[in-house]
Design an enzyme around this catalytic site. Structure first.
Site, short mmCIF file in Angstrom:
data_model
loop_
_atom_site.label_atom_id
_atom_site.label_comp_id
_atom_site.label_asym_id
_atom_site.label_seq_id
_atom_site.Cartn_x
_atom_site.Cartn_y
_atom_site.Cartn_z
N ASP A 317 0.81 -1.22 0.00
CA ASP A 317 0.00 0.00 0.00
C ASP A 317 0.85 1.27 0.00
O ASP A 317 0.32 2.38 -0.18
CB ASP A 317 -0.95 0.00 1.20
N LYS A 344 -6.38 -2.94 -6.90
CA LYS A 344 -6.72 -2.24 -5.66
C LYS A 344 -7.93 -1.33 -5.94
O LYS A 344 -8.66 -1.55 -6.89
CB LYS A 344 -5.51 -1.46 -5.14
N ARG A 390 -5.27 6.29 -1.29
CA ARG A 390 -3.80 6.32 -1.34
C ARG A 390 -3.31 7.20 -2.51
O ARG A 390 -2.25 7.81 -2.41
CB ARG A 390 -3.24 4.91 -1.42
O1 SPQ Z 1 -9.22 -3.02 2.36
P1 SPQ Z 1 -8.64 -2.61 1.05
O2 SPQ Z 1 -9.59 -1.70 0.33
O3 SPQ Z 1 -8.23 -3.76 0.19
O4 SPQ Z 1 -7.34 -1.73 1.40
C1 SPQ Z 1 -5.98 -1.70 0.97
C2 SPQ Z 1 -5.50 -0.21 1.19
O5 SPQ Z 1 -4.83 0.38 0.38
O6 SPQ Z 1 -5.83 0.28 2.28
C3 SPQ Z 1 -5.75 -2.12 -0.48
F1 SPQ Z 1 -6.44 -1.47 -1.32
O7 SPQ Z 1 -5.15 -2.47 1.85
C4 SPQ Z 1 -5.15 -3.91 1.92
C5 SPQ Z 1 -3.78 -4.43 1.50
O8 SPQ Z 1 -3.44 -4.02 0.21
C6 SPQ Z 1 -5.44 -4.29 3.35
C7 SPQ Z 1 -5.08 -5.69 3.67
C8 SPQ Z 1 -5.56 -6.32 4.91
O9 SPQ Z 1 -5.95 -5.59 5.86
O10 SPQ Z 1 -5.55 -7.56 4.98
C9 SPQ Z 1 -4.24 -6.44 2.87
C10 SPQ Z 1 -3.73 -5.95 1.57
O11 SPQ Z 1 -4.50 -6.49 0.52
P2 SPQ Z 1 -4.20 -7.95 -0.09
O12 SPQ Z 1 -5.17 -8.11 -1.22
O13 SPQ Z 1 -2.79 -7.88 -0.56
O14 SPQ Z 1 -4.41 -8.94 0.95
#
Ligand code: SPQ
Length: 431
Positions: A317, A344, A390
């Site tokens: 992120d 994302k 972001r």
């Molecule tokens: O919740 P969301 O919308 O997917 O949020 C993001 C962010 O930028 O805040 C991604 F868009 O964070 C995710 C992160 O990229 C939050 C997260 C978690 O809390 O488990 C894990 C990551 O996503 P992923 O798909 O890699 O598991």
């Protein structure tokens, strides 16, 4: 907030201390596990961003009593076995974490529910979660486009699986583990590249027995969780914006207090260090199963770096704002193995390149990342947020180093993860 925000400071310098808001990933999980558990859970330092409020609203619709006073939250739950069938759709808003983890949790509950999301979330893939949940016996159906929200989840009896993760995603890992908590047998999840481990840590904090061997996590189904007290550290992904600002803006020196230092999230510190940034980590300690401490960042001469491989899930992120930093570093910075950025809130590879190019940056996009040439002086301009918090915050931080003001279209999305972002920015900027 108005539909456009202008960032314009005359010769800014960032100085002082800052305690960023609570970690988003940990805040979601604290409410989720507190609601699965029977009894009372208290959460201090909860992130009052829109994503985490969507999680709270979902559980209220399931009959869990949740009270919130600012960043203090109390969850009083009858336990997952006694949740009510909701009378309206569960709305995940913009939050991928809410949607994906809740798909896992609801699959093994006794309620039937419909889940929806906003226009951005409705375009994000859910198949990565519904596939393994389907193998466990989950009953998830769609009236529209399969594997995208809205989806209907009919609670079912689940069987444990051994799951080899095809993508590095903490959300997929967590969805399978949380479904595994209600399943018959021992569920295992094997990662190729380790992703954030907050779910595993918090399951243990709520009394579950979680075993780990190498990159495989094992969870026996049918374990009861017990309500507990959770303290949420500051979100390093939010601090990242001001860390990059402090590193870029001449004369800056900022200390971030009580910021989360979980090893699965500190990739940004490794990258800043490899770019030549002065970092001091002070008083590191444990907190509710998570590490935290103070991090001091000082402006430094920056050199290009390569970001890829196992580092990617540890800073996924932070890549938009690190791309901005790379425009100020000597040489070519290569970001690779980051194709996840394309799914994302928006396609963050295209969004970052398109918006920073408007300011004069030299960025080549690749299928799985970007190649950024620096150092390049940036001009002002009007940047889009794409409804992605972001990207909006990256644009605002760019405004600290541009020759003319930066105008951000649709900045309100920043409240998704950082409601008081602009107040914190103003508090750090000294002239
Ligand atoms: O919740 P969301 O919308 O997917 O949020 C993001 C962010 O930028 O805040 C991604 F868009 O964070 C995710 C992160 O990229 C939050 C997260 C978690 O809390 O488990 C894990 C990551 O996503 P992923 O798909 O890699 O598991």
């Amino acid at each position: 907030m108005s539909q456009q925000k202008t960032v314009s400071f005359e010769r800014p310098v960032l100085r002082g201390t800052l305690q960023v808001p609570g970690d988003k990933s940990i805040s979601h999980r604290a409410v989720m596990l507190g609601s699965i558990a029977k009894g009372k859970t208290t959460i201090a330092g909860f992130l009052d961003g829109e994503d985490c409020l969507s999680t709270i609203e979902m559980f209220r619709k399931l009959g869990v009593k949740i009270t919130r006073e600012g960043t203090d939250v109390v969850v009083e739950s009858p336990g997952i076995a006694n949740w009510q069938t909701p009378t309206e759709a569960l709305d995940a808003g913009n939050s991928g974490t809410t949607a994906r983890l809740m798909l896992g949790i609801l699959s093994g509950s006794s309620v039937t529910s419909e889940m929806c999301g906003d226009q951005y979330l409705s375009k994000r893939p859910m198949k990565r979660v519904t596939d393994p949940l389907g193998l466990m016996g989950a009953n998830i159906t769609s009236e529209g486009q399969a594997d995208y929200l809205p989806l209907t989840i009919k609670g079912a009896t689940l069987q444990a699986i051994d799951y080899d993760m095809p993508v590095a995603s903490a959300q997929v890992k967590s969805a399978v583990l949380l479904a595994g908590l209600q399943a018959q047998g021992v569920t295992s999840v094997t990662e190729q590249v380790v992703s954030r481990d907050h779910t595993e840590r918090m399951l243990m904090q709520f009394g579950a027995n979680v075993k780990q061997s190498g990159k495989t996590i094992y969870l026996q189904g049918g374990q009861q969780l017990t309500g507990t007290d959770v303290v949420v550290p500051g979100d390093i992904s939010s601090a990242a914006f001001f860390m990059v600002a402090a590193a870029m803006v001449e004369g800056s020196n900022v200390t971030f207090e009580k910021v989360g230092l979980n090893q699965t999230r500190t990739g940004i510190l490794d990258v800043l260090e490899s770019m030549g940034v002065h970092i001091n980590i002070l008083d590191e300690q444990g907190l509710s199963g998570e590490r935290y401490g103070s991090v001091q960042i000082k402006h430094s001469e920056l050199r290009a770096t390569e970001i890829g491989g196992d580092l990617i899930p540890r800073l996924i992120d932070e890549l938009p704002v690190l791309a901005l930093l790379a425009t100020q570093a000597e040489g070519q910075t290569v970001i690779k193995d980051a194709e996840e950025l394309r799914v994302k809130e928006t396609d963050r590879i295209e969004a970052v390149a398109t918006e920073l190019r408007k300011l004069g940056a030299i960025i080549e996009t690749t299928e799985d990342g970007m190649i950024i040439t620096g150092p390049i002086p940036l001009t002002g301009g009007t940047l889009q947020s794409y409804g992605d918090h972001r990207i909006g915050m990256m644009a605002a931080i760019a405004g600290l180093i541009t020759s003319d003001p930066v105008h951000i279209d649709n900045p309100s999305c920043i409240a998704i993860s950082y409601p008081h972002f602009f107040e914190d920015l103003s508090s750090l900027v000294k002239h």
